[in-house]
Design an enzyme around this catalytic site. Structure first.
Site, PDB file in Angstrom:
ATOM      1  N   THR A 134       0.827  -1.211   0.000  1.00  0.00           N
ATOM      2  CA  THR A 134       0.000   0.000   0.000  1.00  0.00           C
ATOM      3  C   THR A 134       0.858   1.256   0.000  1.00  0.00           C
ATOM      4  OG1 THR A 134      -1.764  -1.164   1.182  1.00  0.00           O
ATOM      5  CG2 THR A 134      -1.839   1.239   1.202  1.00  0.00           C
ATOM      6  N   LYS A 173       7.825  10.295  21.085  1.00  0.00           N
ATOM      7  CA  LYS A 173       8.114  11.168  22.224  1.00  0.00           C
ATOM      8  C   LYS A 173       6.840  11.642  22.916  1.00  0.00           C
ATOM      9  CE  LYS A 173      10.638  14.062  19.788  1.00  0.00           C
ATOM     10  NZ  LYS A 173      11.539  15.198  19.443  1.00  0.00           N
TER      11      LYS A 173
END
Length: 210
Positions: free
Chosen positions: A59, A86
Site C-alpha cells: 500500500t 516522544k
C-alpha cells in the site's frame, strides 16, 4: 461528473457514480505505467504525505509510486521515526504536517476511525489507507477494478469473500463497494470468524463452502 469530496475515508460514503468515476479514471491512468517515461503533470506542485502508523509494503509503495508518476512530491513518515515516539498526539503531528502546506495525507492506522478524526481537523485531503478493522477503501477500489477488467461489469456478479471476516477491513470495504455496484456478496467462513450482524451490510452469510 467531477469528484468533489475532500476525503476518501471509506467506500460506504461513496455513491455508485463516484465509484464508477474513480474506476474509469484509474483505468485511463493505468496506461501511464506502460510508457517509457512514466510521468504526467496532473499533481505537479502538490505534496502528498504518506503517514503510516502500521507496517506496509504494497500500500505504501503503491501510493508513493502513484504520487510520483502524477508529479507530486511525496514524503513518507513512519510512527516509529516521528515525534509520536516522544508522546506527540496524532492531531498535533498532523497539524504540524499541514503547517508545511501538505495537500494530501494518506494515512494507515491501527485504530478504527483515526483517518476520520484527522479529516475533521485538517484542511488537507485525507485518504484512508486502512484503519483498524474498519475500512480499506483503496484496496476495495483496486479489487473492483480488477474484477471489472476481467468480467466487463460488476452488476449481477456473485462475489464470494472467504476467510476471517471479523478482522478484515478489506472485506467490509468490498461488501460496501460490490453491493453498491450491483453485485451479490456472499461471505463464507467459520462462525468464530464471522461478526454478528454482518448481514446488515447487505451480504449473505454461509458457513459451508462445499
Amino acid at each position: 461528473m467531477q469528484f468533489v469530496k475532500k476525503d476518501i475515508l471509506d467506500i460506504a460514503s461513496l455513491s455508485a457514480e463516484e465509484i464508477t468515476l474513480i474506476l474509469d479514471t484509474a483505468e485511463k491512468m493505468k496506461e501511464i505505467s506502460s510508457r517509457p517515461v512514466k510521468k504526467v503533470p496532473t499533481l505537479r506542485g502538490k505534496t502528498v504525505v504518506l503517514f503510516f502508523y502500521e507496517a506496509s509494503t504494497r500500500t505504501r509503495t503503491s501510493f508513493d509510486i502513484a504520487a510520483k508518476r502524477l508529479s507530486a512530491d511525496s514524503i513518507s513518515i513512519s510512527a516509529s521515526t516521528s515525534s509520536i515516539v516522544k508522546g506527540e498526539t496524532l492531531i498535533d503531528t498532523a497539524k504540524n504536517i499541514e503547517a508545511m502546506n501538505a495537500d494530501v495525507i494518506v494515512m494507515r492506522h491501527s485504530s478504527s476511525g483515526a483517518p476520520h478524526l484527522l479529516a475533521r481537523c485538517l484542511k488537507a485531503s485525507v485518504i484512508n489507507a486502512g484503519d483498524g478493522t474498519h475500512a480499506h477503501p483503496s484496496q476495495a477500489l483496486l479489487d473492483m477494478m480488477t474484477v471489472r477488467e476481467n468480467k466487463g461489469t460488476l452488476k449481477g456478479l456473485r462475489i464470494a469473500i472467504i476467510g476471517d471476516i471479523s478482522h478484515s477491513r478489506v472485506a467490509r470495504s468490498n461488501i460496501a463497494g460490490f453491493t453498491k455496484m450491483g453485485s451479490e456478496v456472499i461471505l463464507a467462513g467459520p462462525p468464530t470468524m464471522m461478526p454478528r450482524g454482518i448481514e446488515s451490510l447487505g451480504a449473505a452469510v454461509t458457513y459451508n463452502i462445499a
